[in-house]
Design an enzyme around this catalytic site. Structure first.
Site, PDB file in Angstrom:
ATOM      1  N   ASP A 120       0.871  -1.182   0.000  1.00  0.00           N
ATOM      2  CA  ASP A 120       0.000   0.000   0.000  1.00  0.00           C
ATOM      3  C   ASP A 120       0.906   1.230   0.000  1.00  0.00           C
ATOM      4  OD1 ASP A 120       1.005   0.218   2.517  1.00  0.00           O
ATOM      5  OD2 ASP A 120      -0.877  -0.105   3.548  1.00  0.00           O
ATOM      6  N   GLY A 122       0.813   3.985   2.176  1.00  0.00           N
ATOM      7  CA  GLY A 122       0.932   4.767   3.413  1.00  0.00           C
ATOM      8  C   GLY A 122      -0.246   5.717   3.570  1.00  0.00           C
ATOM      9  N   GLY A 123      -1.058   5.823   2.522  1.00  0.00           N
ATOM     10  CA  GLY A 123      -2.209   6.738   2.550  1.00  0.00           C
ATOM     11  C   GLY A 123      -3.238   6.371   3.612  1.00  0.00           C
ATOM     12  N   ASP A 320      -8.190  -6.361  -0.182  1.00  0.00           N
ATOM     13  CA  ASP A 320      -7.394  -6.793   0.964  1.00  0.00           C
ATOM     14  C   ASP A 320      -8.254  -6.704   2.213  1.00  0.00           C
ATOM     15  OD1 ASP A 320      -6.680  -3.794   0.374  1.00  0.00           O
ATOM     16  OD2 ASP A 320      -6.296  -4.052   2.508  1.00  0.00           O
ATOM     17  N   CYS A 358     -14.725 -28.046   6.116  1.00  0.00           N
ATOM     18  CA  CYS A 358     -13.444 -27.454   5.700  1.00  0.00           C
ATOM     19  C   CYS A 358     -12.390 -28.560   5.589  1.00  0.00           C
ATOM     20  CB  CYS A 358     -12.999 -26.408   6.727  1.00  0.00           C
ATOM     21  SG  CYS A 358     -11.407 -25.648   6.359  1.00  0.00           S
ATOM     22  N   CYS A 360      -9.039 -27.999   5.458  1.00  0.00           N
ATOM     23  CA  CYS A 360      -7.693 -27.513   5.807  1.00  0.00           C
ATOM     24  C   CYS A 360      -7.049 -28.461   6.823  1.00  0.00           C
ATOM     25  CB  CYS A 360      -7.764 -26.084   6.347  1.00  0.00           C
ATOM     26  SG  CYS A 360      -8.110 -25.924   8.109  1.00  0.00           S
ATOM     27  N   CYS A 363      -8.630 -28.466  10.348  1.00  0.00           N
ATOM     28  CA  CYS A 363      -9.911 -29.164  10.493  1.00  0.00           C
ATOM     29  C   CYS A 363      -9.763 -30.675  10.306  1.00  0.00           C
ATOM     30  CB  CYS A 363     -10.923 -28.581   9.504  1.00  0.00           C
ATOM     31  SG  CYS A 363     -11.357 -26.879   9.944  1.00  0.00           S
ATOM     32  N   HIS A 389      -6.650 -21.698   9.548  1.00  0.00           N
ATOM     33  CA  HIS A 389      -8.012 -22.097   9.161  1.00  0.00           C
ATOM     34  C   HIS A 389      -8.779 -20.915   8.571  1.00  0.00           C
ATOM     35  CE1 HIS A 389     -12.183 -23.319   9.235  1.00  0.00           C
ATOM     36  NE2 HIS A 389     -12.407 -22.200   9.901  1.00  0.00           N
TER      37      HIS A 389
HETATM   38 ZN   LIG Z   1     -10.372 -25.470   8.381  1.00  0.00          ZN
END
Ligand SMILES: [Zn+2]
Length: 410
Positions: A120, A122-123, A320, A358, A360, A363, A389
């Site tokens: 970014d 800095g604004g 973002d 999920c 991941c 999980c 996660h």
């Molecule tokens: Zn997960």
């Protein structure tokens, strides 16, 4: 005379050439290809090509403020399906300094991240360390001010001084005075070496009045031109211009038109709306239709889960968001049914994974009872598991949205 490969315009030639022509000579620093446009909304599927790889859009950009996603290694971040990160120019300038990052080979090598990166400008800190601090309105804090016009023309924040040339900050580390203007911001970002950098702007407060916002916008536009002049065309970085204009329709449209006319490689849509989501969505409707269709659009700093489909429907390609990581460090997991506060006693007896749907590694391998115990015992591993996660969950959520656009369902 425009010098090929060198400074693209001389001081005198500026007087005779229109900006659009001036900036049209800049080589393409990134390529953006739209592969499908929704028939139901402004959503589109795209591919954004950078020097460090191609990103499928719409795409979440996790926030790596100090060149790190707190608690995770870069390898883990990649495993969480994150494809591009945004680092913070202001904080990296203070510590460790852009010269140190440059001597380490740039941000990619420094943090061992081989994928695309943004910085970014800095604004946002002009807001968050200025009027944001004075009036208590933040991206995460849900404090909505009752009076909407608290900041009037000519007013200065308590801790900053905003001038036509740039902004004077005080370092929170040692109190030293720091000046950040368009040229300084671009030069810092060039040394940091991200693939996509942003023009320096003033992010205005949601409690700024019309006259203040109008004057601030003039500065942001002036700085946008200065950023393009300061940029080194050989850096290979894409430079995104930022649309501001607060909550005012005419200013937003004026800003989108002006910033579009300058030849940036893409666009950031900035601003702070507190928790006024309706206003933010209305603003997107005003702005997006004024921006060139063929260039990428990044909405700066939003992203509660429920906002994501709404901003994508309005034509946002990148955004973002520190919600998944920020909440993880406060013991909160995002799951299909909503949010879980793992510090609650009831989770100590809960043998389910964070989210049964999920896939991941958290999980697949850990249960709520264990993570709850770690949170209550103040073990830092809890924060790592939740951060991983949450990122995986948000990235999978956006992946499903891309699928819906592909199948004509959004
Ligand atoms: Zn997960």
């Amino acid at each position: 005379m425009i010098c090929p490969g060198g400074a693209p315009w001389g001081r005198q030639s500026n007087l005779f050439l229109k900006p659009a022509f001036l900036y049209a000579r800049i080589k393409k620093m990134s390529e953006f290809k739209i592969i499908k446009r929704s028939k139901k909304s402004r959503a589109r599927l795209g591919l954004l090509k950078t020097k460090h790889g191609v990103i499928e859009t719409p795409c979440l950009v996790p926030v790596a403020t100090q060149a790190v996603i707190k608690t995770l290694t870069s390898e883990e971040v990649k495993e969480s399906k994150s494809r591009i990160l945004i680092c913070n120019t202001y904080y990296l300038h203070l510590k460790p300094g852009e010269d140190l990052v440059k001597s380490a080979g740039g941000l990619h090598k420094f943090m061992n991240w081989s994928g695309p990166l943004m910085t970014d400008s800095g604004g946002f800190q002009v807001f968050s360390l200025g009027f944001g601090r004075d009036y208590g309105t933040g991206k995460i804090l849900k404090q909505r001010s009752k009076a909407d016009d608290k900041i009037s023309l000519g007013q200065q924040p308590k801790l900053l001084k905003i001038t036509r040339d740039g902004v004077y900050f005080r370092s929170f580390l040692d109190g030293r005075k720091i000046f950040l203007g368009p040229r300084e911001s671009i030069k810092i970002q060039e040394k940091l070496g991200a693939d996509i950098i942003f023009a320096f702007d003033e992010c205005t407060s949601p409690v700024a009045g019309y006259q203040y916002t109008k004057k601030s916008l003039e500065k942001t536009h002036h700085w946008a031109v200065k950023c393009l002049e300061a940029r080194n065309n050989k850096s290979g970085q894409a430079l995104f211009g930022i649309v501001q204009g607060g909550r005012f329709k005419d200013l937003r449209i004026e800003s989108a038109k002006f910033i579009s006319s300058l030849g940036f490689d893409g666009f950031g849509i900035g601003g702070e709306f507190g928790d006024d989501k309706k206003k933010m969505l209305a603003m997107l409707n005003w702005v997006v239709k004024e921006l060139p269709e063929e260039k990428p659009r990044h909405l700066l700093g939003i992203g509660y889960l429920q906002d994501i489909p709404r901003i994508i429907e309005r034509g946002v390609d990148l955004f973002d968001c520190n919600v998944p990581t920020h909440y993880a460090r406060r013991g909160i997991a995002f799951v299909s049914s909503g949010k879980l506060d793992l510090a609650k006693t009831r989770f100590l007896k809960d043998k389910a994974p964070l989210d049964g749907k999920c896939s991941c590694f958290v999980c697949r391998n850990y249960k709520r009872n264990y993570i709850s115990h770690l949170i209550r015992a103040r073990e830092i591993t809890a924060l790592k598991l939740l951060t991983f996660h949450n990122l995986y969950f948000f990235n999978s959520f956006v992946e499903k949205i891309r699928e819906r656009i592909k199948n004509g369902r959004l």
